[in-house]
Write a protein that holds these residues in place. Structure first.
Motif, short mmCIF file in Angstrom:
data_model
loop_
_atom_site.label_atom_id
_atom_site.label_comp_id
_atom_site.label_asym_id
_atom_site.label_seq_id
_atom_site.Cartn_x
_atom_site.Cartn_y
_atom_site.Cartn_z
N THR A 30 43.46 110.59 35.15
CA THR A 30 43.70 109.34 35.92
C THR A 30 42.67 109.15 37.03
O THR A 30 42.69 108.15 37.73
N ALA A 31 41.77 110.10 37.21
CA ALA A 31 40.66 110.00 38.16
C ALA A 31 41.11 109.73 39.59
O ALA A 31 40.51 108.93 40.31
N GLY A 32 42.19 110.37 40.01
CA GLY A 32 42.65 110.24 41.39
C GLY A 32 43.38 108.95 41.69
O GLY A 32 43.68 108.66 42.84
N ARG A 33 43.70 108.16 40.64
CA ARG A 33 44.36 106.87 40.87
C ARG A 33 45.87 106.91 40.66
O ARG A 33 46.53 105.89 40.79
N GLY A 34 46.39 108.07 40.31
CA GLY A 34 47.84 108.15 40.06
C GLY A 34 48.18 107.54 38.72
O GLY A 34 47.32 107.39 37.85
N HIS A 35 49.46 107.19 38.51
CA HIS A 35 49.90 106.62 37.23
C HIS A 35 50.29 105.16 37.38
O HIS A 35 51.00 104.79 38.30
N LYS A 36 49.86 104.34 36.46
CA LYS A 36 50.23 102.92 36.36
C LYS A 36 50.10 102.14 37.68
O LYS A 36 49.57 102.63 38.66
N GLY A 37 50.54 100.92 37.65
CA GLY A 37 50.53 100.08 38.84
C GLY A 37 49.22 99.36 39.08
O GLY A 37 48.19 99.68 38.49
N GLY A 43 39.74 96.38 38.73
CA GLY A 43 39.80 95.03 39.30
C GLY A 43 41.14 94.71 39.92
O GLY A 43 41.35 93.60 40.40
N GLY A 44 42.06 95.65 39.92
CA GLY A 44 43.40 95.37 40.43
C GLY A 44 43.54 95.77 41.88
O GLY A 44 43.69 96.94 42.18
N TYR A 45 43.48 94.82 42.74
CA TYR A 45 43.73 95.08 44.15
C TYR A 45 44.19 93.79 44.79
O TYR A 45 44.29 92.75 44.12
#
Length: 143
Positions: A30-37, A43-45
């Motif tokens: 997950t490259a330090g991004r956690g799961h889902k969301g 581009g999701g912010y």
């Protein structure tokens, strides 16, 4: 010292974080991004202050107050301050030189605070009605 022995200071250079390069790197999958969301996706912010659709705090609170942008360019001077000056002819440059007004000042105004007993001439410096009367009573003038 030789050119081939010069090194940067210890800790000045560090390896770039390489994400998504396998389990061994510690930043795989997950490259330090956690799961889902939203924050995990490309581009999701969202904008600063976004509260998931709820009315954000800065819009829930009332607008209040005003601070003039020209405030930093205006300054006030007391009659007591002018009494202490040695110069008889006072302009904006004189006030800046002795430190009575900041360097950014474009407009200065003398206010009726304190008293003046000596003759002075104001040039290019404003004065309130009371201050003007006090200066003229002391034998000075406001140009």
């Amino acid at each position: 010292m030789q050119l081939n022995t010069i090194q940067p200071a210890a800790g000045a250079k560090h390896a770039k974080r390489r994400v998504g390069r396998g389990i061994g790197s510690g930043l795989g999958k997950t490259a330090g991004r956690g799961h889902k969301g939203q924050k995990s996706r490309a581009g999701g912010y969202h904008k600063v202050g976004f509260e998931g659709g709820q009315m954000p705090l800065q819009r829930r609170l009332p607008k209040r107050g005003f601070k003039s942008a020209s405030l930093k360019f205006n300054a006030e001077v007391n009659l007591d301050d002018l009494q202490a000056l040695v110069a008889d002819e006072i302009d904006l440059m004189t006030l800046k030189a002795v430190g009575l007004v900041p360097e950014l000042t474009k407009n200065a105004k003398v206010i009726l605070s304190g008293s003046i007993s000596r003759k002075i001439t104001l040039k290019g410096v404003g004065a309130t009605a009371g201050a003007k009367a006090a200066i003229e009573a002391a034998g000075g003038s406001v140009a």
